[in-house]
Design a protein around this motif. Structure first.
Motif, mmCIF file in Angstrom:
data_model
loop_
_atom_site.group_PDB
_atom_site.id
_atom_site.type_symbol
_atom_site.label_atom_id
_atom_site.label_comp_id
_atom_site.label_asym_id
_atom_site.label_seq_id
_atom_site.Cartn_x
_atom_site.Cartn_y
_atom_site.Cartn_z
ATOM 1 N N ASN A 1 0.640 -0.937 -0.163
ATOM 2 C CA ASN A 1 -0.008 0.142 0.038
ATOM 3 C C ASN A 1 0.853 1.348 -0.092
ATOM 4 N N ALA B 1 0.737 3.837 -2.639
ATOM 5 C CA ALA B 1 0.566 5.787 -2.289
ATOM 6 C C ALA B 1 2.036 6.663 -2.610
ATOM 7 N N LEU C 1 1.083 7.497 -5.714
ATOM 8 C CA LEU C 1 -0.042 8.360 -5.893
ATOM 9 C C LEU C 1 0.602 9.974 -5.436
ATOM 10 N N ASP C 2 1.644 10.431 -5.025
ATOM 11 C CA ASP C 2 1.987 10.888 -3.995
ATOM 12 C C ASP C 2 2.804 12.264 -5.412
ATOM 13 N N GLN D 1 3.652 13.472 -9.347
ATOM 14 C CA GLN D 1 2.727 14.421 -9.773
ATOM 15 C C GLN D 1 4.023 14.477 -11.181
ATOM 16 N N PRO E 1 0.558 11.932 -10.905
ATOM 17 C CA PRO E 1 0.104 10.646 -9.797
ATOM 18 C C PRO E 1 0.377 9.512 -10.829
ATOM 19 N N PHE F 1 -0.724 5.696 -11.344
ATOM 20 C CA PHE F 1 -1.894 4.676 -11.041
ATOM 21 C C PHE F 1 -1.543 2.861 -11.287
ATOM 22 N N ASP G 1 -9.936 -1.138 -10.283
ATOM 23 C CA ASP G 1 -10.158 -1.314 -9.405
ATOM 24 C C ASP G 1 -11.269 -2.616 -9.196
ATOM 25 N N ARG H 1 -7.993 -3.197 -6.331
ATOM 26 C CA ARG H 1 -9.129 -3.047 -4.986
ATOM 27 C C ARG H 1 -9.488 -3.923 -4.515
ATOM 28 N N ARG I 1 -9.762 -5.626 -1.006
ATOM 29 C CA ARG I 1 -10.928 -5.897 0.144
ATOM 30 C C ARG I 1 -11.017 -7.216 0.277
ATOM 31 N N ASN J 1 -4.005 14.717 -4.298
ATOM 32 C CA ASN J 1 -3.341 13.135 -4.661
ATOM 33 C C ASN J 1 -2.334 12.693 -3.059
ATOM 34 N N HIS K 1 -5.519 11.419 -0.625
ATOM 35 C CA HIS K 1 -5.585 10.053 -1.542
ATOM 36 C C HIS K 1 -4.308 9.271 -1.009
ATOM 37 N N LEU L 1 -4.316 5.566 1.236
ATOM 38 C CA LEU L 1 -3.406 4.289 0.564
ATOM 39 C C LEU L 1 -3.110 3.228 1.779
ATOM 40 N N ILE M 1 -7.373 2.646 2.452
ATOM 41 C CA ILE M 1 -8.678 3.243 2.371
ATOM 42 C C ILE M 1 -8.787 3.816 0.637
ATOM 43 N N PHE M 2 -9.693 3.484 -0.121
ATOM 44 C CA PHE M 2 -10.320 3.650 -1.160
ATOM 45 C C PHE M 2 -11.129 5.362 -1.369
ATOM 46 N N LEU N 1 -10.940 7.033 -4.539
ATOM 47 C CA LEU N 1 -10.698 7.025 -6.033
ATOM 48 C C LEU N 1 -11.170 5.594 -6.615
ATOM 49 N N ASN N 2 -12.279 6.089 -7.637
ATOM 50 C CA ASN N 2 -11.936 4.948 -8.909
ATOM 51 C C ASN N 2 -12.052 4.833 -9.858
ATOM 52 N N ASP N 3 -12.101 3.984 -10.660
ATOM 53 C CA ASP N 3 -11.502 4.633 -12.218
ATOM 54 C C ASP N 3 -11.984 5.566 -12.646
ATOM 55 N N ARG O 1 -9.734 8.457 -11.641
ATOM 56 C CA ARG O 1 -8.826 8.513 -12.148
ATOM 57 C C ARG O 1 -8.629 8.799 -13.906
ATOM 58 N N ILE P 1 -8.449 12.603 -13.464
ATOM 59 C CA ILE P 1 -7.376 13.071 -13.402
ATOM 60 C C ILE P 1 -6.394 13.036 -14.620
ATOM 61 N N ARG P 2 -6.850 11.850 -15.609
ATOM 62 C CA ARG P 2 -5.975 11.671 -16.853
ATOM 63 C C ARG P 2 -5.902 12.939 -17.209
ATOM 64 N N TYR Q 1 -7.679 19.409 -11.261
ATOM 65 C CA TYR Q 1 -8.606 18.712 -10.151
ATOM 66 C C TYR Q 1 -8.399 18.493 -8.335
#
Lengths: 388, 388
Positions: A261, A265, A268-269, A271, A273, A275, A279, A282, A286, B261, B264, B268, B274-275, B277-279, B282, B285-286, B302
């Motif tokens: 994770n 993370a 995602l941090d 710039q 981001p 990915f 989904d 994820r 879960r 970012n 989030h 993560l 904890i999520f 953001l979903n597809d 994302r 963002i793109r 964003y």
């Protein structure tokens, strides 16, 4: 008479999947990492590269053939491996003039994977480990796997860890020449052979961002990254080694999931981001969290490399509980084996539905051995590649 | 004769969307944050809460009605707001015995949103800001918005920022009683009125993890979090204030996207992760990254709160470029207005397709004013709620 013989040696080498992640280089030329990492080597029964190294004065130029296709060997990484190995061979030849001058001959490397390349399955790690091990065999080098790991690392960072079986650390080192950035065996596979892994292949689509460019973007732009590399990972490395020594799966699982994770993370941090999880990834997270919750302890641990595929580690004794809980989502998927769910660890359909839709293939495997010298050659006595 | 009059006062209050995020409490009872935050107040033309505060000796008990439904007011947060405001009123009454003893009367609060609640649209911020502002009006309190922000913060942390229009900071403070954890105006809306915002509503589905429990899980388990709160955010706060003062959209955009970012990213890094953001998030963002790339500078930014909805900030002068580039993905969606794409900023269909499939509603709005006292009452002279 000139020596026109074709010399060959062959090896297989394994894939490894990190549980403490490598992400970030302090030296991009030498592949020196910003933090140490730790991986589990996976069984070559399921995932391996088979490589033959050949050399002969009759060859015209260094050549590499992977899965039947000629590859460019002019890149700095290939060249570094060839140069370093030749240099070790040349030292042997200087000390013993009766040895054939293999260091002066062009090399032919022929390599075959038993799994699809570039599906995010760490093929470059197995590939460079096999290349280095095969040439070291060909050259009859006395260096041990740790010493060879210095060379494999220059091909692909994580390749250095594939020179050992079992549980392997890559110690980041501090020297600017990389001489102490090496792989070490934390424990052999036989120390904790009950470790199994289910690889859920989410999609064979290409990666969005290559790990090489991705990790350097993170180093350059993530303001959380240095805290991870300098503070968090060193502590986790020690805890993870201890967990492996004590065969403490709960701690192993906790650190494995946390580190996966945290790696994502810092992506995602970055710039812009980065990915790698989608989904479906994820949903796998879960599902594993839910399995552990239902089991009342951590019996499964997810980890994700630079792509959406999930690798789920678990112990053999919990196979029925872990695979049984996932069965409803993975039944019928290529590579899956049906397991009847156990009564106490079942998870709701809502956790399984996204897996049904998104997982295209499963590889069920376990901890395994390091590179193995094999007789089967991929180069014939005339110096021609043999297609399997 | 006893005073049986029904006293009323009404206000509207705005939503705010943070550009430097609030995530983590150092005191959960007082809603004291682990870091300062900064937001843009959005126009009440598009998103507002309208609240009437009424009190009368004839009422039997404190009551809150939101969108026609009675709400529980026994919670600590509601009670803290009522208690603090009554205490300020009681001080006025002690100083001037001719004032009616409103502080002793039960309260009736009636509130209506002009937007769907709980769709991740910061309704609690507008709700508590309106509640505090309406009661302060009812009680004729002399306290300024910063002083009232201390009270609104105890209702919902981010509500304190909705007591101002324009660009608003919430200074974390250092006192244990929270007396210096307050909202301040960084700049009024009129300083930089060109700021617009497009809210892309990804799904009206409920949040997976409430922000209250999510942020405390992050504080407890993320090993990156303290570095964000203590090192990264203080620097960003200063830079963001400067960018707003200088109307420097590129810096504003850069910091906004980075901070979303990073928020989030620490989600993560939470265990379990904890999520929000979903597809589809994302994909948004793109798309924004691609718009900025094509424009050759940052013209859109964003940001995502604790849910999948995207908020895209841009300047009015770039509306055609930004909305035009998104038009292919959002044409026909409720709330969208068609804008012809400009030739120089168009993005490929691949970036737009996921938006087409995942965005259910758009709200086009802009920076706006703080709470406004209004005549229209939601409580009649008999003390009965009026449904609009």
């Amino acid at each position: 008479m000139a020596d026109t013989k074709v010399y060959t040696a062959s090896t297989t080498a394994p894939v490894n999947i990190a549980v403490i992640k490598y992400w970030g280089k302090r030296d991009t030329k030498l592949n020196l990492p910003t933090n140490s990492s730790l991986s589990v080597t996976l069984s070559q029964d399921d995932l391996r590269t088979h490589t033959t190294a050949a050399c002969s004065s009759t060859f015209s130029t260094d050549t590499l053939i992977l899965n039947g296709e000629s590859q460019d060997v002019s890149g700095a990484r290939q060249q570094a491996c060839f140069r370093e190995l030749r240099s070790l061979r040349a030292a042997l030849e200087s000390a013993n003039s009766t040895l054939p001058k293999l260091s002066t001959f062009p090399l032919l490397i022929v390599s075959e994977n038993n799994f699809p390349t570039a599906a995010g399955l760490a093929s470059s790690a197995a590939g460079f480990a096999a290349l280095v091990r095969a040439i070291a065999n060909l050259y009859e080098l006395p260096q041990n796997p740790t010493e060879l790991s210095r060379i494999a690392r220059q091909g692909s960072g994580s390749a250095c860890r594939s020179l050992f079986g079992g549980y392997v650390s890559w110690e980041q080192g501090t020297e600017t020449d990389g001489s102490d950035s090496l792989a070490l065996e934390v424990a052999p596979a036989s120390h904790w052979p009950q470790m199994k892994a289910a690889i859920l292949v989410v999609s064979a689509a290409k990666k969005g961002v290559s790990s090489t460019s991705g990790m350097q973007a993170t180093v350059a732009t993530s303001e959380l990254f240095s805290h991870r590399a300098n503070v968090v990972v060193p502590q986790r490395m020690e805890k993870m080694k201890q967990a492996i020594k004590e065969r403490d799966f709960e701690t192993f699982a906790d650190l494995t999931m946390k580190d996966s994770n945290q790696f994502h993370a810092v992506c995602l941090d970055t710039q812009p981001p980065i990915f790698y999880l989608n989904d479906v990834s994820r949903a796998a997270i879960r599902a594993v969290d839910e399995i552990n919750k239902k089991a009342g302890k951590k019996i499964a641990a997810y980890t994700f490399d630079a792509g959406p595929n999930a690798v789920i580690y678990y112990l053999e004794e919990n196979e029925q509980a872990v695979l049984g809980a996932l069965n409803g989502g993975l039944e019928g998927v290529e590579g899956w084996k049906n397991v009847t769910a156990s009564a106490d660890v079942s998870i709701e359909e809502a956790f399984l539905q996204p897996l049904k839709e998104g997982i295209t293939r499963v590889i069920l495997t376990r901890v395994g051995e390091g590179p193995v010298r094999v007789e089967e050659s991929l180069v014939d006595s005339q110096g021609q590649p043999i297609r399997k």
